[in-house]
Design an enzyme around this catalytic site. Sequence first.
Site, mmCIF file in Angstrom:
data_model
loop_
_atom_site.group_PDB
_atom_site.id
_atom_site.type_symbol
_atom_site.label_atom_id
_atom_site.label_comp_id
_atom_site.label_asym_id
_atom_site.label_seq_id
_atom_site.Cartn_x
_atom_site.Cartn_y
_atom_site.Cartn_z
ATOM 1 N N HIS A 97 39.427 40.435 35.163
ATOM 2 C CA HIS A 97 39.424 38.993 35.443
ATOM 3 C C HIS A 97 40.070 38.741 36.803
ATOM 4 C CE1 HIS A 97 38.190 37.328 31.461
ATOM 5 N NE2 HIS A 97 38.598 38.536 31.061
ATOM 6 N N CYS A 107 33.918 39.963 33.251
ATOM 7 C CA CYS A 107 34.113 40.436 31.885
ATOM 8 C C CYS A 107 32.779 40.457 31.131
ATOM 9 C CB CYS A 107 35.152 39.580 31.166
ATOM 10 S SG CYS A 107 35.817 40.343 29.671
ATOM 11 N N GLU A 125 40.104 36.152 38.546
ATOM 12 C CA GLU A 125 40.608 34.783 38.720
ATOM 13 C C GLU A 125 42.101 34.679 38.441
ATOM 14 O OE1 GLU A 125 38.953 34.837 34.410
ATOM 15 O OE2 GLU A 125 38.622 35.821 36.341
#
Length: 717
Positions: free
Chosen positions: A682, A550, A684
Amino acid sequence: MSSLPQSLLRTQGIIYFLSQLFSACLRKILMTMIVHRASFRQRPCNRANVKPSFFSFCSSIVLFAVSVKSFQSTRKHYVDKAATHITPRPPAIASRSRSLQSLPPTLETLVNDTLNSDRKIVVVTGGVLSGIGKGVTASSIGVLFRAMNYRVTALKIDPYLNVDAGTMSPFEHGEVFVLDDGGETDLDLGNYERFLSVSLTKDSNLSTGKIYQSVIERERVGEYLGKTVQVVPHISDAIQEWVLKVAETPVSRFSKQKVKNDDGEQQEEGEELPPEVCIVELGGTLGDIESMPFVEALRQLQENLGYKNICFVHVSLVPELGSPPEQKTKPTQHSVKQMMQMGLRPDFLCCRGTSPLEPSTVSKLSLFTSVPHGAIVSLFDVSNIYRVPLMMMEQNLHTMLLQRLRMGPFATKGVDYTTVEDPTPLEESEVIRDWIKLADSVDEPESECVIAVVGKYVDQGDAYLSVVKALTHAAIATKQRLRLQWIEASSLNPEKGEERDTERQNKSWELLKNSDGVVVPGGFGIRGLEGKISAIEYCRKNNVPFLGICLGMQAAVIEYCRNVVGIEKAHSAEFMDNLVHDVEDAVIFMPEGDRERMGGTMRLGARETILKANSKARELYGKEKVMERHRHRYEVNPTLVPKLEQAGLQFVGRNTDASGERMEVCELNDSNHPYFVAAQFHPEFTSRPELPNPLFLGLLQSCKKVISSKKDAPLVA
């Protein structure tokens, strides 16, 4: 009008009958005395003188018949009179304290659907203190149900007044976990998704702000028909409706679960089937004033669903004090007492502590909390959280849950629960076998990898929780022990006007240079941006594996514009207003963004990204199109992309929205760098223990290669 119960009618009839019979007996005695010629004054009063006569016998029969007739007419009178007062008895299923007929139509339909579907609710509460581990406990219970081939979903209740977690500071609340549908939620939903391997929805996170907002909107459109809107029943009913709607909403799976068909063969489970079990976590600590409406709603929900369809798991603390250490049960005793005062009774106690519960402690807890010995589960500290479901399994919690909820082999009416011993040997489950391998691999790595996380919120341990979990998943897959170095970005290169702490700066740079790889995660605000840019420049020049996320990608683009393309004043329009349009503004505001409202106005949720062939990202993902989750307002300026690509920074992942083409992934060629990848999304949020995200996996794989072939090469400052 008040109702007259049948028992009262029977009592009144019996009393009336006895009184009439007694009167008849008196009349018979008087009549007998009259018909006799001899009076008691003229003759001695003895038994022989009082002789029965045919007339007295007949009069007794007549009086008795009249009494019976009188009782029948009196009883009919009372029954007819009571019929105008008594309402028809509700169905058997509604014979609880609050009949289903008195529920709102929507809630009544949801309750009936839950009962007809035999869907179960497991509520996890916490006592003594916050952060005790309710999220991990709830997720681990979900793993047990998942291992028993049940479809599981989850709901997190947060009592705060915020509508969602989107506007909350990471310093105060930890990270904001983003879902596929764009929901900005509590970080516990990340635990649910990672443990249950599902994709939840924004409705899976309920806050006080959300529920009050929905009730007020109903009141504004006149749904309550002019009634006084109150916490009970309107707020409590709305909470129950929310819980039951989430419980019946299908959730998609990341890894499809194998189930048996009618022929006993293994087949992949479809994604559209509704859940069979819903895990509900009540955030905060029982007794908090803001959670009272939710506690009352859960109490009512148990009344409406019935005992066998909902159970309560209470997580509490059993500290060890003194020397030698002694386990103290008083905090848990008071916590359970308070829970029962609010109308809830725990079916299971999960006791947190540093060591296993002693038998005497279990006996004491059982005595003072009325929870059976076998339902008290010891959750002591273990080497990694992946051992928590295994610890529960060893204490037979899965079987006790089936018994309590009348599921599986215990669903048959009249079964003797004491004769059924562990009907679900989970050791044979594929989920548990994989979970054991996962827990063992964390404790038995082949090598060590040091990753530096250069961020803004490093003082808050949960601010980058999903990043840590994604790195852990990749380290497990590559059989490495993960060691994190937290570096505050502003300490590497303070912003203009900030006081420079030379000692702190030197220490931060030393940590960065001793790391095997670097992650620059997302964030908001200008503080620390120059430090992130400096760290990225170091990684690029010294061939240190790097992953930007990001804002980390935006910082990588700014660094490349400044130091490679030659745009010295390149910056982000988020932080600088006087940039030359399409020249210095390397990062721009998205056209559809909202500058006035903060909550829910970013580019949120899962979006499709198309990866170029022969790129590192395409190689890692193994496919052309991928879905990843976003949370940003600014993007790379597409006008500068040709210059950047000509200079060597390749944008290999792009997303085409209605508003135009967006840059999603950029990287350097393998010939120029071992691993230099950055993503606007993102990654994750989609990493799972059994399925690490490819970008994190690529980082750890590259680090392992660099470590194994590391040579003493001079570093460039």
